[in-house]
Scaffold this active site. Sequence first.
Site, PDB file in Angstrom:
ATOM      1  N   ASP A 161       3.475 -32.915  -1.849  1.00  0.00           N
ATOM      2  CA  ASP A 161       4.773 -33.197  -1.257  1.00  0.00           C
ATOM      3  C   ASP A 161       4.616 -32.999   0.254  1.00  0.00           C
ATOM      4  O   ASP A 161       3.692 -32.335   0.698  1.00  0.00           O
ATOM      5  CB  ASP A 161       5.788 -32.222  -1.846  1.00  0.00           C
ATOM      6  CG  ASP A 161       7.094 -32.255  -1.114  1.00  0.00           C
ATOM      7  OD1 ASP A 161       7.587 -33.361  -0.888  1.00  0.00           O
ATOM      8  OD2 ASP A 161       7.615 -31.188  -0.779  1.00  0.00           O
ATOM      9  N   CYS A 168       0.848  -1.202   0.000  1.00  0.00           N
ATOM     10  CA  CYS A 168       0.000   0.000   0.000  1.00  0.00           C
ATOM     11  C   CYS A 168       0.878   1.244   0.000  1.00  0.00           C
ATOM     12  O   CYS A 168       2.097   1.168  -0.014  1.00  0.00           O
ATOM     13  CB  CYS A 168      -0.942   0.009   1.193  1.00  0.00           C
ATOM     14  SG  CYS A 168      -0.129   0.357   2.738  1.00  0.00           S
ATOM     15  N   CYS A 211       3.490   1.699   2.757  1.00  0.00           N
ATOM     16  CA  CYS A 211       4.712   0.913   2.552  1.00  0.00           C
ATOM     17  C   CYS A 211       5.670   1.682   1.639  1.00  0.00           C
ATOM     18  O   CYS A 211       6.875   1.722   1.883  1.00  0.00           O
ATOM     19  CB  CYS A 211       4.389  -0.430   1.920  1.00  0.00           C
ATOM     20  SG  CYS A 211       3.148  -1.380   2.775  1.00  0.00           S
ATOM     21  N   ASP A 214       7.586 -28.208  -3.273  1.00  0.00           N
ATOM     22  CA  ASP A 214       8.442 -27.032  -3.133  1.00  0.00           C
ATOM     23  C   ASP A 214       9.926 -27.301  -3.364  1.00  0.00           C
ATOM     24  O   ASP A 214      10.661 -26.393  -3.677  1.00  0.00           O
ATOM     25  CB  ASP A 214       8.281 -26.435  -1.730  1.00  0.00           C
ATOM     26  CG  ASP A 214       9.004 -27.251  -0.691  1.00  0.00           C
ATOM     27  OD1 ASP A 214       8.908 -28.481  -0.778  1.00  0.00           O
ATOM     28  OD2 ASP A 214       9.665 -26.674   0.171  1.00  0.00           O
ATOM     29  N   ASP A 231      11.253 -31.985  -6.099  1.00  0.00           N
ATOM     30  CA  ASP A 231       9.895 -32.007  -6.648  1.00  0.00           C
ATOM     31  C   ASP A 231       9.828 -31.428  -8.055  1.00  0.00           C
ATOM     32  O   ASP A 231       8.841 -31.628  -8.761  1.00  0.00           O
ATOM     33  CB  ASP A 231       8.955 -31.176  -5.768  1.00  0.00           C
ATOM     34  CG  ASP A 231       8.817 -31.752  -4.389  1.00  0.00           C
ATOM     35  OD1 ASP A 231       8.674 -32.963  -4.295  1.00  0.00           O
ATOM     36  OD2 ASP A 231       8.849 -30.983  -3.418  1.00  0.00           O
TER      37      ASP A 231
END
Lengths: 49, 760
Positions: free
Chosen positions: B455, B49, B52, B635, B639
Amino acid sequence: MNTLIYLIPIALILGGLGLAAFLWALKSGQYEDLDGASWRVLDDEDCRP
Amino acid sequence: MSCCAVGAASMTVAEGGQALPASEELWLASRELGGGLRQTELSVPGVHCGACIATIEGALRDRPEIERARVNLSSRRVSIVWREEVAGSRSDPSEFMRAIAERGYQAHLFSPGVDAGDDLLKQLILAVAVSGFAATNIMLLSVSVWSGADAATRDLFHWISALIAGPALIYAGRFFYQSAWNALRNGRTNMDVPIALAVTLSYGMSLYETIGHGDHAWFDASVTLLFFLLIGRTLDHMMRDRARSAVSGLARLSPRGATILHPDGSREYRSIEEIKAGECLMIAAGERIPVDGRVLSGTSDLDRSVVSGESAPVTVAAGDAVQAGTLNLTGPLTLKATAAARDSFLAEIMGLMEAAEGGRARYRRIADRAARYYSPAVHLLALLTFVGWILVEGDIRHAMLVAVAVLIITCPCALGLAVPVVQVVAAGRLFQGGVMVKDGSAMERLAEIDTVLLDKTGTLTVGRPRLVNAHEITPGALATAAALAVHSRHPLASAIQDAAGAVSPLACDIREIPGAGIEAKTVNGVYRLGSRDFAVAEPGPESGQSEAILSLDHRELACFRFEDRLRPAAYESIKALGRLGLSTVILSGDREPVVAALARKLKIANWHAELSPRGKVEACAAVAEEGRRALMVGDGINDAPALRAAHVSMAPATAADVGRQAADFVFMHSPLSAVPFAIETARRAGRLIRQNFVLAIGYNIVAVPIAILGYATPLVAAVAMSTSSLVVVVNALRLKATVPTATGGAEILPLSLTASRTTA
C-alpha cells in the site's frame, strides 16, 4: 522391601509438594510477567512486591 | 539506562495528532472493583527494561488517588487501581495518562475483553505441570525396574506407575483426545490421532501386562510422550498469546465514544455502540469521527488517509458526508449521525473482509500435511507388525506388545516439537526486531511468498508530509510561518514546524480558519498561511504537489511545497526484497500522479492507483489466480479486506484497528526493513523445520526396524525418544545465532533498532 513402604510415599509427597508449589505460583500470577520479573530483581528500591 | 525513555518516545505508535483520551472515556473503560476503587488498564508499548518499570511505577505511585500501579513488561501494560474520590473531589483518570506521557512514554487505553485466549494457555500450563510431575515420578520407578527390581517389587512399582499415569493421561491428554476426535469425526486425520492412539494403547497394554505380572510396562513412555508434546503445544499457544496481547494493546484508532448534543442543548458523553442514527454529535478538532454522518455546521479539514489512502486532507463544510474513522484536523464540527456504528463505513469493510477469506482458510499447517502421510503409514506399520508376529509366533500377547512398541517409537514426538520450537524461536527473534507474529501458520505462509503487494499511504510513506523546498525559503519567512503553524493540527502545519525547529512565539491575535489556513493580525499587517486562495486571494496554477503560501497583506512571501515522507529505509527494503527474489507491486487508493512519482522514485515498475477496497481485493485475487502467493503490506481501513484476502499479510503498528486485526504480522518500529527481515526469518525458520523433519524421519528409519524386530524395550524407547526430541530442539535453537546471509537479513535487525532511536 520394608523401606519402600515409607520411601515411596515420601517420594510421591515431595513430588506432589513441588507440583502444588508450581500450581500456587501459577495461580498467584507469578508467571504473568516473566520479562518484568527478571528486571525487578535488579531494582534497588525495595518497595511493595 | 536513561536511553529507554528516549527510545520509548520515538516508538512511532499512534502518531498523527492523536490527543489523550478524555477523562470520560477513561471512566467508561475502567472496571469497578468495589469499595470506591476502580481499575484501568493502559497499554504502554514503549516499556522495555527495568528502568522503564521503575520510572512509570514511580510516577504513578506519587499521585495520591492511585492505590497501586504495576507494569507488566511482557504484555507492555500498566494496571492501575485508583480511588474514585480523594478528599471529596472526583479523581481524573486522564491525569494518569499525563503522568506517564510526561516521562516520555506513550500510553493508550487498553480495550477490555480481548483476553479470551488466556484461559486456554493456563489450562495448557497446568497440563504440562501435571504431566511433568507424573513423568518424573514414573521415570523414577521405571529406573528401579530397569536396574533389576523383580517379582513383587516390580509389580508394586508397575501398579504405582499405573495409578499415577491414569489420571495424568486423562487430565493432560484431553487436548489431544479432543482434537483427534474432532478430526476423525470430520473424516480427517491429524497429528493428534497417532498420538492419542499410541498413548491409549500403550497404557492399556501396560495395564494388561501389570495385571499378568509381565516384565515390561510402557507407563513412562506414554506419560513422557504426553509431556513433550504438551510442551510443544504450549509453546505454540504462548507465541500466539504474546502477539495478541501486544497487538491489541496498541493505540485504538476508533474512538470509544462521542459527545451527544441533545435537542434541548444538554450534552452527554456516550459510548459508540449507543449512538443512534439521527443524533447530533460534537467532534472537536483532533478527534476521530465515530460513525458515518453529515456535517450540520462547522468547517474543517479531514484526514482520510486511513479510510481511503488519500494523502492530502479534504475540506468539508455543512452538508458534506463524512465517513467513520476519518480524523478531524482543524475545526470543531457538529454532525448528524446517518448510521449507527455497526452500519457505518467500517461495517461495510467488515462485510468485504468476511467475503475475502483467502489463502489462510485453505492453508493446512505443515505438521498437519505431514501427518496426512505419516499417521496412515505408522498405523499400517504397527498393524503389519502385529499380523507378522502372529504368523511367525502365533502369540497374540507378544505380537500386541511389539506392535505397541512400534506405535510408541514412531509416535511423532520429535515431529510434535519440530515445528513449534522453531516457530517460537523465530517469533522471539522477530519480536526483538519489533515484529509480532499472530500465529505459527502465518510464519509458514510467509516463507512461501513470491510477490509483495504494498500500500502507499502509511506503508511506503509515513502518511505525513515533509517540506521539500526548505532551501528556497528565507529563514525569516520560515520562522514566521512556524510561529503561525503551531496553532494548527493540520499535517502541513506540523511539517513546517518540523522544518523550522525551535519556534519563537508571535505576539499577536491568531485564529485558524478551518479549511483555509491561519491568520495573524500583527503590527506589520495581516499574515496568512494556507491555501493560495486564502493567502493571496487568487487561484494559482494547479500543481500535483501540495503547497502552502505565506503572505503579508495578500502579498506572497514564500511558497512551501510538500511531499509525503517515505518510510525510513523504504528504498533499501525494496532493494532487499528484490534480492530475496520477490516482485513488488504498489496498490494504492491515492491519485495516479502521486503514485506514479513514488513508484519512479522507488524503481517499482508495477503499480495500480485509485483502487477501491474492492479493487485491492481483486488485485490480490488476480495474483493468486496466476498461481503466485502474495504478501500484502498495508495499514488503512481500505486495505483491511486485501490484508485478509492475500496469502499472508503485514501491517505497521500505526495501522487502523481493522487493518491490524486482519494482518498476520504487525511491525512496531517505523523502518520498512521489518518486511524483508520478517521474510528472511520466516524462510530460515522454514528451512529449519524441514531439517527437523529430516532428523525426525532419520531417527524413525533407525529405530523402527529395532522395534519391528521386537528388540525395543521400554528403556530403549525412553532413550530414543528423549534423544530425538533433544536433537530437534537444539537444531531449532540454531536460529538464535545470527548468521550473516547473502541477503543481509541479519544486518537488518540492528538497523531497524537504531533507526527507531534516532528518529526521536
